[in-house]
Design a protein around this motif. Structure first.
Motif, PDB file in Angstrom:
ATOM      1  N   HIS A 260      23.681  41.389  42.927  1.00 43.28           N
ATOM      2  CA  HIS A 260      23.585  40.511  41.753  1.00 43.28           C
ATOM      3  C   HIS A 260      24.828  39.635  41.640  1.00 43.28           C
ATOM      4  O   HIS A 260      24.734  38.424  41.406  1.00 43.28           O
ATOM      5  N   LEU A 261      26.007  40.235  41.830  1.00 40.90           N
ATOM      6  CA  LEU A 261      27.252  39.471  41.787  1.00 40.90           C
ATOM      7  C   LEU A 261      27.241  38.363  42.838  1.00 40.90           C
ATOM      8  O   LEU A 261      27.561  37.201  42.545  1.00 40.90           O
ATOM      9  N   ARG A 262      26.880  38.734  44.061  1.00 46.99           N
ATOM     10  CA  ARG A 262      26.851  37.743  45.133  1.00 46.99           C
ATOM     11  C   ARG A 262      25.873  36.627  44.819  1.00 46.99           C
ATOM     12  O   ARG A 262      26.151  35.434  45.050  1.00 46.99           O
ATOM     13  N   MET A 263      24.727  36.984  44.222  1.00 48.06           N
ATOM     14  CA  MET A 263      23.698  35.992  43.962  1.00 48.06           C
ATOM     15  C   MET A 263      24.139  34.965  42.924  1.00 48.06           C
ATOM     16  O   MET A 263      24.047  33.752  43.154  1.00 48.06           O
ATOM     17  N   PHE A 264      24.659  35.423  41.777  1.00 49.39           N
ATOM     18  CA  PHE A 264      24.976  34.423  40.749  1.00 49.39           C
ATOM     19  C   PHE A 264      26.229  33.626  41.106  1.00 49.39           C
ATOM     20  O   PHE A 264      26.370  32.473  40.697  1.00 49.39           O
ATOM     21  N   CYS A 265      27.132  34.216  41.901  1.00 49.62           N
ATOM     22  CA  CYS A 265      28.286  33.437  42.362  1.00 49.62           C
ATOM     23  C   CYS A 265      27.853  32.375  43.364  1.00 49.62           C
ATOM     24  O   CYS A 265      28.283  31.211  43.287  1.00 49.62           O
TER      25      CYS A 265
ATOM     26  N   ALA B 110      40.213  39.692  40.538  1.00 50.71           N
ATOM     27  CA  ALA B 110      40.625  40.092  41.884  1.00 50.71           C
ATOM     28  C   ALA B 110      39.556  39.800  42.930  1.00 50.71           C
ATOM     29  O   ALA B 110      39.887  39.439  44.069  1.00 50.71           O
ATOM     30  N   ASP B 111      38.279  39.963  42.581  1.00 45.87           N
ATOM     31  CA  ASP B 111      37.211  39.754  43.560  1.00 45.87           C
ATOM     32  C   ASP B 111      37.233  38.306  44.047  1.00 45.87           C
ATOM     33  O   ASP B 111      37.119  37.372  43.242  1.00 45.87           O
ATOM     34  N   PRO B 112      37.364  38.068  45.357  1.00 47.63           N
ATOM     35  CA  PRO B 112      37.535  36.698  45.845  1.00 47.63           C
ATOM     36  C   PRO B 112      36.321  35.798  45.602  1.00 47.63           C
ATOM     37  O   PRO B 112      36.488  34.611  45.310  1.00 47.63           O
ATOM     38  N   LEU B 113      35.108  36.341  45.727  1.00 44.76           N
ATOM     39  CA  LEU B 113      33.914  35.508  45.520  1.00 44.76           C
ATOM     40  C   LEU B 113      33.782  35.119  44.055  1.00 44.76           C
ATOM     41  O   LEU B 113      33.543  33.946  43.732  1.00 44.76           O
ATOM     42  N   LEU B 114      33.952  36.089  43.160  1.00 44.38           N
ATOM     43  CA  LEU B 114      33.853  35.796  41.738  1.00 44.38           C
ATOM     44  C   LEU B 114      34.962  34.841  41.314  1.00 44.38           C
ATOM     45  O   LEU B 114      34.734  33.914  40.528  1.00 44.38           O
ATOM     46  N   ARG B 115      36.143  35.040  41.849  1.00 47.54           N
ATOM     47  CA  ARG B 115      37.245  34.144  41.505  1.00 47.54           C
ATOM     48  C   ARG B 115      36.949  32.714  41.965  1.00 47.54           C
ATOM     49  O   ARG B 115      37.200  31.760  41.234  1.00 47.54           O
ATOM     50  N   SER B 116      36.397  32.561  43.161  1.00 51.10           N
ATOM     51  CA  SER B 116      36.042  31.227  43.656  1.00 51.10           C
ATOM     52  C   SER B 116      35.008  30.564  42.754  1.00 51.10           C
ATOM     53  O   SER B 116      35.092  29.360  42.474  1.00 51.10           O
TER      54      SER B 116
END
Length: 322
Positions: free
Chosen positions: A57-62, A118-124
């Motif tokens: 889910h995190l990967r998808m919405f990012c 901290a999470d690089p994908l969410l931060r991007s």
């Protein structure tokens, strides 16, 4: 070189330079159309159900936010010429100061919160969100410059003391304002209040707000699911406080209705249909907001959560209206 080639106008054929210009314009327009379509339509390639709060889910919405970015540049937007009447309608709207300042505050709040992640994908993704908010401010600044709209001096934009609070206020505020802005923008387009050329120029900004609230509501659900159980009650209380703050602000109590109309400006997204030349009733305006909200969300992966609170409240209010 023959006279016919040297002077193509005599034969009615376009010159090589004119043909090259036309081809370049067609290629540029195709790129714009492709970017616009990509901004509005996105589906995650991985099939199957998605559990809310999961890494998928995190990967998808990012990825939704990152991969639907429209690379338009505000500095090169060709603002259309307006006739005197249209120019007067646009410049007389009481929204430009608060709109520019809102985007300025939002970009700082989002970027400040991104710096804590901290999470690089969410931060991007958060940095992309904050960058687009900053770009909205530039778009609005270029618009008011193009049409000679005088703005009040801007305040200094500082991060809030509680960075999570600032991000929540920004996200939930956009959920409220975007829902009504979708309907108001459509009403202004239908009524001719905004010339078609200006509508087309400003349209990407409106759609970007749709992407932002889609990203935010999915982040909020993911974040809540991943909080330790003992932190969830305090977080729920903070979210409740954010909603109370936003309601308080929008009814003009917290800020007051001061001499320059700032509180009126803050509420314009919810109260501005008459100013935009709309003849819709309150029920009709709510229906238009609901339809536009659904239309702008329709192109994104249906497994992503949609904003629900404001549409649900709008449907409830509609039932109370005659």
């Amino acid at each position: 070189m023959s006279d016919a080639l040297a002077a193509p106008g005599r034969t009615g054929q376009p010159s090589a330079e004119a043909r090259a210009t036309a081809v370049a314009a067609a290629i540029a327009q195709a790129a714009v159309d492709q970017a616009d379509h990509a901004m509005r339509n996105w589906t995650d390639p991985e099939p199957g159900p998605v559990r809310i709060g999961s890494p998928q889910h995190l990967r998808m919405f990012c990825n939704m936010l990152l991969q639907t970015h429209n690379p338009y540049k505000p500095a090169v937007i060709d603002w259309p010429r307006l006739d005197p009447e249209a120019r007067q309608r646009v410049t007389s709207l009481p929204i430009w100061d608060i709109a520019v300042q809102t985007e300025g505050r939002a970009s700082v709040r989002v970027q400040s919160f991104a710096d804590t992640v901290a999470d690089p994908l969410l931060r991007s993704a958060l940095e992309m969100d904050g960058g687009e908010e900053a770009r909205h401010k530039v778009v609005l600044s270029k618009l008011v410059e193009a049409y000679g709209i005088a703005l009040a001096p801007e305040p200094e934009y500082r991060p809030p003391d509680d960075l999570e609070w600032g991000w929540l206020v920004t996200g939930y505020s956009e959920c409220i304002d975007s829902f009504f802005a979708f309907g108001l923008f459509a009403a202004a387009r239908r009524s001719g209040f905004f010339p078609a050329e200006l509508v087309e120029t400003f349209e990407p900004v409106i759609q970007e707000e749709g992407r932002h609230i889609l990203f935010f509501v999915n982040w909020a659900a993911w974040y809540r699911r991943n909080l330790p159980w003992w932190r969830r009650p305090l977080y729920a209380l903070k979210v409740m406080r954010v909603w109370l703050f936003l309601v308080w602000e929008r009814i003009g109590i917290a800020r007051g209705i001061d001499a320059d109309g700032a509180a009126q400006d803050a509420n314009f997204a919810m109260t501005g249909s008459e100013a935009l030349g709309s003849t819709l009733s309150a029920r009709g305006m709510i229906d238009l907001c609901l339809a536009e909200n659904e239309r702008r969300m329709a192109g994104y992966d249906p497994r992503l959560l949609r904003p629900e609170t404001v549409p649900r409240l709008a449907r409830f209010a509609r039932r109370l209206l005659r």
